[in-house]
Design a protein around this motif. Structure first.
Motif, PDB file in Angstrom:
ATOM      1  N   GLY A  26     -36.504  -1.807 -32.593  1.00 47.87           N
ATOM      2  CA  GLY A  26     -37.579  -2.780 -32.772  1.00 47.87           C
ATOM      3  C   GLY A  26     -38.706  -2.583 -31.782  1.00 47.87           C
ATOM      4  O   GLY A  26     -39.891  -2.668 -32.135  1.00 47.87           O
ATOM      5  N   LEU A  27     -38.371  -2.313 -30.522  1.00 49.71           N
ATOM      6  CA  LEU A  27     -39.412  -2.139 -29.502  1.00 49.71           C
ATOM      7  C   LEU A  27     -40.187  -0.840 -29.710  1.00 49.71           C
ATOM      8  O   LEU A  27     -41.398  -0.796 -29.490  1.00 49.71           O
ATOM      9  N   MET A  28     -39.496   0.231 -30.118  1.00 50.23           N
ATOM     10  CA  MET A  28     -40.198   1.492 -30.346  1.00 50.23           C
ATOM     11  C   MET A  28     -41.142   1.373 -31.538  1.00 50.23           C
ATOM     12  O   MET A  28     -42.255   1.914 -31.520  1.00 50.23           O
ATOM     13  N   LEU A  29     -40.727   0.647 -32.575  1.00 50.00           N
ATOM     14  CA  LEU A  29     -41.624   0.429 -33.709  1.00 50.00           C
ATOM     15  C   LEU A  29     -42.860  -0.335 -33.263  1.00 50.00           C
ATOM     16  O   LEU A  29     -43.993   0.034 -33.605  1.00 50.00           O
ATOM     17  N   ALA A  30     -42.661  -1.408 -32.502  1.00 47.62           N
ATOM     18  CA  ALA A  30     -43.796  -2.190 -32.014  1.00 47.62           C
ATOM     19  C   ALA A  30     -44.704  -1.335 -31.139  1.00 47.62           C
ATOM     20  O   ALA A  30     -45.937  -1.453 -31.195  1.00 47.62           O
ATOM     21  N   HIS A  31     -44.124  -0.461 -30.333  1.00 43.19           N
ATOM     22  CA  HIS A  31     -44.916   0.425 -29.474  1.00 43.19           C
ATOM     23  C   HIS A  31     -45.753   1.380 -30.317  1.00 43.19           C
ATOM     24  O   HIS A  31     -46.959   1.549 -30.064  1.00 43.19           O
ATOM     25  N   ARG A  32     -45.141   2.000 -31.305  1.00 45.18           N
ATOM     26  CA  ARG A  32     -45.881   2.941 -32.152  1.00 45.18           C
ATOM     27  C   ARG A  32     -47.012   2.236 -32.909  1.00 45.18           C
ATOM     28  O   ARG A  32     -48.127   2.757 -33.001  1.00 45.18           O
ATOM     29  N   ALA A 296     -34.159  -1.263 -40.443  1.00 42.41           N
ATOM     30  CA  ALA A 296     -34.197  -0.074 -39.602  1.00 42.41           C
ATOM     31  C   ALA A 296     -33.030  -0.080 -38.637  1.00 42.41           C
ATOM     32  O   ALA A 296     -32.579  -1.139 -38.185  1.00 42.41           O
ATOM     33  N   GLY A 297     -32.544   1.099 -38.288  1.00 39.20           N
ATOM     34  CA  GLY A 297     -31.485   1.219 -37.300  1.00 39.20           C
ATOM     35  C   GLY A 297     -30.167   0.663 -37.782  1.00 39.20           C
ATOM     36  O   GLY A 297     -29.827   0.735 -38.970  1.00 39.20           O
ATOM     37  N   ASP A 298     -29.403   0.073 -36.849  1.00 44.96           N
ATOM     38  CA  ASP A 298     -28.057  -0.404 -37.168  1.00 44.96           C
ATOM     39  C   ASP A 298     -28.035  -1.516 -38.203  1.00 44.96           C
ATOM     40  O   ASP A 298     -26.977  -1.804 -38.766  1.00 44.96           O
ATOM     41  N   VAL A 318     -37.645   4.439 -37.195  1.00 44.94           N
ATOM     42  CA  VAL A 318     -38.913   3.762 -36.909  1.00 44.94           C
ATOM     43  C   VAL A 318     -40.061   4.762 -36.760  1.00 44.94           C
ATOM     44  O   VAL A 318     -41.228   4.384 -36.909  1.00 44.94           O
ATOM     45  N   LYS A 319     -39.752   6.014 -36.499  1.00 45.58           N
ATOM     46  CA  LYS A 319     -40.802   7.032 -36.496  1.00 45.58           C
ATOM     47  C   LYS A 319     -41.373   7.184 -37.900  1.00 45.58           C
ATOM     48  O   LYS A 319     -42.594   7.234 -38.097  1.00 45.58           O
ATOM     49  N   VAL A 320     -40.487   7.243 -38.887  1.00 39.44           N
ATOM     50  CA  VAL A 320     -40.923   7.303 -40.281  1.00 39.44           C
ATOM     51  C   VAL A 320     -41.565   5.982 -40.692  1.00 39.44           C
ATOM     52  O   VAL A 320     -42.628   5.949 -41.329  1.00 39.44           O
TER      53      VAL A 320
END
Length: 406
Positions: A26-32, A296-298, A318-320
């Protein structure tokens, strides 16, 4: 989910994307998305302290490690992480090193998930992102419309609503977002395993420079590390095993027996700081999108930890997804989301296969016969004793760049 709260709210916020779950995905998606100028609000029922003190996986694929640095999250992995150019398989009383770097030109990084989380949480705070930890009574509403809403109660008891265009369910395998896909419209694939891992943190120096995967007639063991003075180790046990039944002496006797060999290799011992039993399973839910919500994810898939895919798989999701959401929020609209599931699932099922293969390759199944054990040794010999076998394992373990899929 808790009893439905009353409908009144104290505040209403509007944002393009609401994210349920403030773990690394979730945090990496928000960062991107934030780097592209798209606002998000991220929620999690856990406190920040709870997340960053829960010990989790520690191996990052080459692409994931690069992304942490190149997207501006943090370069701390280059200072505090450990690059591993290979790994060691121990079986038949002997060590066999597989040299990833020489075979496929890539390494992996030993960098605990807790540190990935800390880096991402710090980056969100640094960049002015909105993340609310320790919330409760979370509801995701109207996901079959173009105006989904998320309601939650903050730690101070106030009630809030987020109005978004899209909602991302990144709330893990125990979250509620996956259950919002109607039962009659979802398919769940899963496999339970007849064994678990007994995991310890021990105060001791490293026993080996890289991870050690050990197969023996007594069962599996994995020798990893966290820091120069704290080590992470696992051994195969039954799913119903109790940590209370294991003294430090018994733990070390078990681990030493499973890594023993003619080369005299022994683990460096020390006080056991933490003991846990980790059950694992394989799981995939389809679809990964329902209306204006995507998973996304788990929340959408889990893998056994043997192949070190779980965190890596979530961060590739989350990259995709970030790219797909940017397209959906611009000229393409909601139709752009149709591209997410096919791209994500290709990697998901590759990872499921590799994780299943590694698990069956290295663990001793309950009731295994002498034939079963000797057959496993033959397969292990095929893996480490042929260039094709070593290359296959190296490609799978170091990961597949998104651009290389297909």
């Amino acid at each position: 989910m808790a009893d439905a709260p009353v409908d009144t709210v104290d505040t209403v916020a509007s944002v393009p994307v609401a994210v349920v779950g403030a773990g690394p995905a979730g945090l990496m998606l928000a960062h991107r998305l934030g780097r592209a100028g798209v606002g998000t609000i991220v929620l999690d029922t856990r406190t920040r302290h709870e997340i960053e003190t829960t010990q989790r996986a520690g191996i990052l694929e080459a692409d994931v490690a690069r992304d942490l640095v190149e997207t501006g999250v943090s370069d701390r992995i280059l200072r505090d992480g450990h690059e591993h150019e290979g790994t060691e398989f121990r079986f038949g009383g002997r060590a066999h090193r597989i040299h990833f770097k020489a075979l496929v030109g890539e390494s992996v990084w030993l960098y605990p998930q807790t540190d990935v989380f800390i880096d991402l949480a710090d980056a969100r705070e640094r960049d002015g992102g909105t993340v609310h930890f320790g919330v409760r009574d979370t509801e995701v509403l109207d996901i079959t419309t173009d105006a989904p809403r998320v309601r939650y109660t903050a730690a101070d008891g106030s009630r809030h609503e987020i109005r978004a265009r899209y909602v991302v369910g990144a709330d893990g395998s125990r979250g509620m977002c996956r259950d919002l896909v109607p039962k009659e419209r979802r398919t769940r694939y899963g496999k339970e395993y007849p064994f678990a891992w007994f995991g310890i943190l021990a105060e001791a120096p490293p026993s080996a420079p890289e991870l050690v995967y050990a197969h023996s007639e007594h069962g599996f063991a994995l020798i990893s590390r966290r820091t120069e003075s704290v080590q992470r180790m696992y051994f195969q046990c039954g799913p119903g095993e109790s940590v209370d039944a294991w003294s430090d002496e018994r733990i070390w006797e078990t681990l030493q027996a499973r890594v023993a060999g003619e080369d005299g290799f022994r683990l460096k011992e020390g006080p056991v700081l933490e003991k846990t039993v980790l059950r694992f399973r394989s799981f995939v839910q389809e679809p990964m999108r329902w209306g204006s919500m995507v998973l996304a994810g788990d929340a959408a898939h889990t893998v056994p930890p043997t192949g070190a895919r779980g965190l890596n798989l979530a961060l590739h999701d989350v990259k995709v997804l970030a790219d797909v959401l940017l397209r959906a929020l611009s000229r393409e609209g909601g139709a752009a989301l149709d591209a997410y599931q096919p791209q994500a699932l290709q990697r998901v099922w590759r990872a499921q296969n590799f994780s299943y293969w590694m698990t069956r390759l290295l663990h001793t199944a309950p009731g295994a016969s002498a034939f079963d054990l000797r057959r496993q040794l033959g397969e292990l010999d095929n893996v480490v004793g042929t260039r094709a076998g070593r290359t296959y394992l190296s490609e799978q373990y170091t990961g597949w760049p998104v651009s290389a899929q297909g």
